[in-house]
Design an enzyme around this catalytic site. Structure first.
Site, PDB file in Angstrom:
ATOM      1  N   ARG A  14       0.925  -1.165   0.233  1.00  0.00           N
ATOM      2  CA  ARG A  14       0.183   0.008  -0.224  1.00  0.00           C
ATOM      3  C   ARG A  14       0.826   1.408   0.138  1.00  0.00           C
ATOM      4  O   ARG A  14       0.370   2.315  -0.602  1.00  0.00           O
ATOM      5  CB  ARG A  14      -1.168  -0.189   1.251  1.00  0.00           C
ATOM      6  CG  ARG A  14      -1.817   1.352   1.309  1.00  0.00           C
ATOM      7  CD  ARG A  14      -2.966   1.327   2.250  1.00  0.00           C
ATOM      8  NE  ARG A  14      -2.502   0.876   3.708  1.00  0.00           N
ATOM      9  CZ  ARG A  14      -1.837   1.842   4.473  1.00  0.00           C
ATOM     10  NH1 ARG A  14      -1.485   2.559   3.935  1.00  0.00           N
ATOM     11  NH2 ARG A  14      -1.463   1.152   5.538  1.00  0.00           N
ATOM     12  N   TYR A  22     -12.606  17.130 -17.056  1.00  0.00           N
ATOM     13  CA  TYR A  22     -13.191  16.219 -16.654  1.00  0.00           C
ATOM     14  C   TYR A  22     -14.462  16.119 -15.866  1.00  0.00           C
ATOM     15  O   TYR A  22     -14.137  16.884 -14.684  1.00  0.00           O
ATOM     16  CB  TYR A  22     -12.197  15.069 -16.274  1.00  0.00           C
ATOM     17  CG  TYR A  22     -12.559  13.587 -16.023  1.00  0.00           C
ATOM     18  CD1 TYR A  22     -13.042  12.674 -17.251  1.00  0.00           C
ATOM     19  CD2 TYR A  22     -12.882  12.975 -14.852  1.00  0.00           C
ATOM     20  CE1 TYR A  22     -13.754  11.427 -16.977  1.00  0.00           C
ATOM     21  CE2 TYR A  22     -13.404  11.826 -14.539  1.00  0.00           C
ATOM     22  CZ  TYR A  22     -13.837  10.967 -15.672  1.00  0.00           C
ATOM     23  OH  TYR A  22     -14.273   9.593 -15.377  1.00  0.00           O
ATOM     24  N   ASP A  32      -3.264  18.268 -16.744  1.00  0.00           N
ATOM     25  CA  ASP A  32      -3.947  16.568 -17.030  1.00  0.00           C
ATOM     26  C   ASP A  32      -3.361  16.275 -18.373  1.00  0.00           C
ATOM     27  O   ASP A  32      -3.980  16.951 -19.406  1.00  0.00           O
ATOM     28  CB  ASP A  32      -5.402  16.744 -16.598  1.00  0.00           C
ATOM     29  CG  ASP A  32      -5.922  15.249 -17.076  1.00  0.00           C
ATOM     30  OD1 ASP A  32      -5.619  14.543 -17.811  1.00  0.00           O
ATOM     31  OD2 ASP A  32      -7.040  15.151 -16.353  1.00  0.00           O
ATOM     32  N   LYS A  76      -6.710   5.553 -20.080  1.00  0.00           N
ATOM     33  CA  LYS A  76      -7.070   5.857 -21.476  1.00  0.00           C
ATOM     34  C   LYS A  76      -5.714   5.562 -22.073  1.00  0.00           C
ATOM     35  O   LYS A  76      -5.643   4.432 -22.136  1.00  0.00           O
ATOM     36  CB  LYS A  76      -7.240   7.400 -21.320  1.00  0.00           C
ATOM     37  CG  LYS A  76      -8.399   8.133 -20.303  1.00  0.00           C
ATOM     38  CD  LYS A  76      -9.795   7.458 -20.454  1.00  0.00           C
ATOM     39  CE  LYS A  76     -10.550   7.623 -19.251  1.00  0.00           C
ATOM     40  NZ  LYS A  76     -10.672   9.133 -18.761  1.00  0.00           N
TER      41      LYS A  76
HETATM   42  C1  PLP Z   1     -11.088   9.567 -17.604  1.00  0.00           C
HETATM   43  C2  PLP Z   1     -10.330  10.737 -17.131  1.00  0.00           C
HETATM   44  C3  PLP Z   1      -9.950  11.111 -15.835  1.00  0.00           C
HETATM   45  C4  PLP Z   1     -10.310  10.352 -14.821  1.00  0.00           C
HETATM   46  O1  PLP Z   1      -9.607   9.104 -14.702  1.00  0.00           O
HETATM   47  P1  PLP Z   1     -10.082   7.733 -14.180  1.00  0.00           P
HETATM   48  O2  PLP Z   1      -9.073   6.913 -14.261  1.00  0.00           O
HETATM   49  O3  PLP Z   1     -11.519   7.312 -14.741  1.00  0.00           O
HETATM   50  O4  PLP Z   1     -10.004   8.114 -12.651  1.00  0.00           O
HETATM   51  C5  PLP Z   1      -9.307  12.425 -15.623  1.00  0.00           C
HETATM   52  N1  PLP Z   1      -9.113  13.379 -16.787  1.00  0.00           N
HETATM   53  C6  PLP Z   1      -9.325  13.052 -17.899  1.00  0.00           C
HETATM   54  C7  PLP Z   1      -8.956  14.114 -18.974  1.00  0.00           C
HETATM   55  C8  PLP Z   1     -10.043  11.655 -18.171  1.00  0.00           C
HETATM   56  O5  PLP Z   1     -10.337  11.567 -19.554  1.00  0.00           O
END
Ligand code: PLP
Length: 389
Positions: A58, A110, A182, A207
């Site tokens: 963890r 997001y 991001d 993604k």
């Molecule tokens: C999907 C996504 C997130 C969140 O990610 P998770 O892995 O689903 O928690 C954050 N930012 C963007 C741009 C995303 O496409």
């Protein structure tokens, strides 16, 4: 640390791999939760940070996770990276560490990020501020009021709006604030925000990094000292990635450049084909010279990405009919996988916003967002053509 070879493709394959005593060319999965030591002195070396090592899963102190983190850092040319159980876990740990005096979110973000910043963190006394692309003049005054973190996506979802990472970083740094980007939509193949001046990069590894729509994970990259306090939040909020998922993600990263470069090329072909289609009113793709963010994208991105948005002539109902008629494109709201996906933002990612709020963000009901996979470009164009017919 292994020395990092210069080229990204080489780093993706080799960075962070464990030197396995049995000769495995890549890091094995240690599902182990705790690790034994030859002596108390050896325990203290690791606990007191004199030696890197495995201790407790963890904590992220697990060889499979540590190997993944070295690879993740190499992807963004960062000093360090932490792996998380989701993209939202990475974001929330960052926000709790660096956003406590206020977080400014630029542009569209997001849905989970917007909810966290607007509805949840304020209940802990953490203010969230929101500026769209045409409101950036207000950024310095928010920073003067004490906001300590500027957060944004570029390109954004679903309009693929570009934000100038270097220029925004300069403004934020002049006010003593940190910048986090991001980088999920671009992927490290196409854009490296740290090299442009940002302090942190966040990825939903769910993604492009995972790339096969079969794992949920997140990553945070940055300078070693800056990442150090985030580690405690991750540890005690219990947000660490599982070793099995870490190994699965490391496997995906080895082929990341091959996938993303193909997705870039196919998305460009689709953008060009859709631009001349009589049923399409508008194509939003950073690689098209008449796209509003084209010049900036050319400056800060190496490739234009695998995401594009098309606006269907005939409005929202027409767009729904097209989405429902597509066969190769699966109707699903995620992105970045080997399979092409389509989503109508007003029915999914932006369903929670009022029509006025969507309009303010430049999102029309007639928009379809496409995540381009690894299928043949001509097959994908044929699928779009039959659905538009
Ligand atoms: C999907 C996504 C997130 C969140 O990610 P998770 O892995 O689903 O928690 C954050 N930012 C963007 C741009 C995303 O496409």
């Amino acid at each position: 640390m292994t020395t990092q070879p210069a080229a990204l493709a080489t780093r993706c394959v080799h960075a962070g791999e464990l030197d396995d005593p049995h000769g495995s060319p890549h890091t094995p999965i240690y599902t182990t939760t705790t690790f034994k030591f030859p002596s108390t002195a050896a325990v203290l070396d690791v606990v007191e940070g004199r030696k890197a090592g495995a201790l407790y899963t963890r904590y992220g102190m697990n060889p499979t996770i540590q190997a993944l983190e070295e690879k993740l850092a190499a992807l963004e040319d960062a000093e360090a990276a932490w792996a998380f159980c989701s993209g939202m876990a990475a974001e929330s740990a960052l926000f709790l560490t660096y956003g406590r005096t206020g977080i400014v979110c630029l542009g569209d973000a997001y849905g989970g990020t917007l909810e966290l910043l607007s509805a949840q963190l304020p209940t802990l006394g953490i203010p969230g501020y929101f500026l769209l692309g045409d409101e950036l003049d207000a950024l310095p005054s928010l920073l003067k009021r004490g906001a300590g973190l500027v957060f944004f996506e570029t390109p954004t979802n679903p309009t693929l709006e570009q934000f100038d990472i270097a220029a925004i970083s300069e403004i934020a740094h002049a006010h003593g604030a940190f910048v986090a980007v991001d980088n999920t939509f671009a992927s490290p193949v196409n854009q490296n925000p740290l090299a442009l001046g940002a302090d942190f990069v966040v990825h939903s590894a769910t993604k492009y990094l995972g790339g096969h729509s079969d794992l949920t994970a997140g990553a945070l990259m940055g300078a070693k000292n800056a990442l150090a306090p985030v580690w405690s939040w991750r540890k005690n909020l219990g947000q660490t990635i599982a070793p099995e998922i870490a190994a699965q993600l490391a496997r995906s990263l080895r082929s990341l450049p091959v996938r993303v470069e193909r997705q870039n090329a196919t998305a460009m072909k689709l953008a060009q084909a859709m631009r001349s289609h009589p049923g399409v009113a508008r194509v939003l793709y950073p690689g098209l010279p008449d796209f509003p963010g084209f010049d900036l994208a050319k400056r800060q991105m190496r490739g234009f990405g695998g995401m594009l948005t098309i606006e269907i002539k005939g409005g929202g109902d027409a767009a729904t009919r097209v989405a429902d008629k597509l066969k190769l494109f699966a109707l699903a709201p995620s992105l970045g996988g080997v399979e092409s996906l389509v989503t109508q933002p007003c029915t999914t990612t932006h369903h929670g916003l009022t029509p006025e709020e969507r309009a303010r963000r430049g999102i029309s009901d007639a928009m379809l967002r496409l995540s381009v996979g690894l299928e043949d470009a001509d097959d994908l164009i044929a699928d779009l053509n039959q659905a538009l017919a």
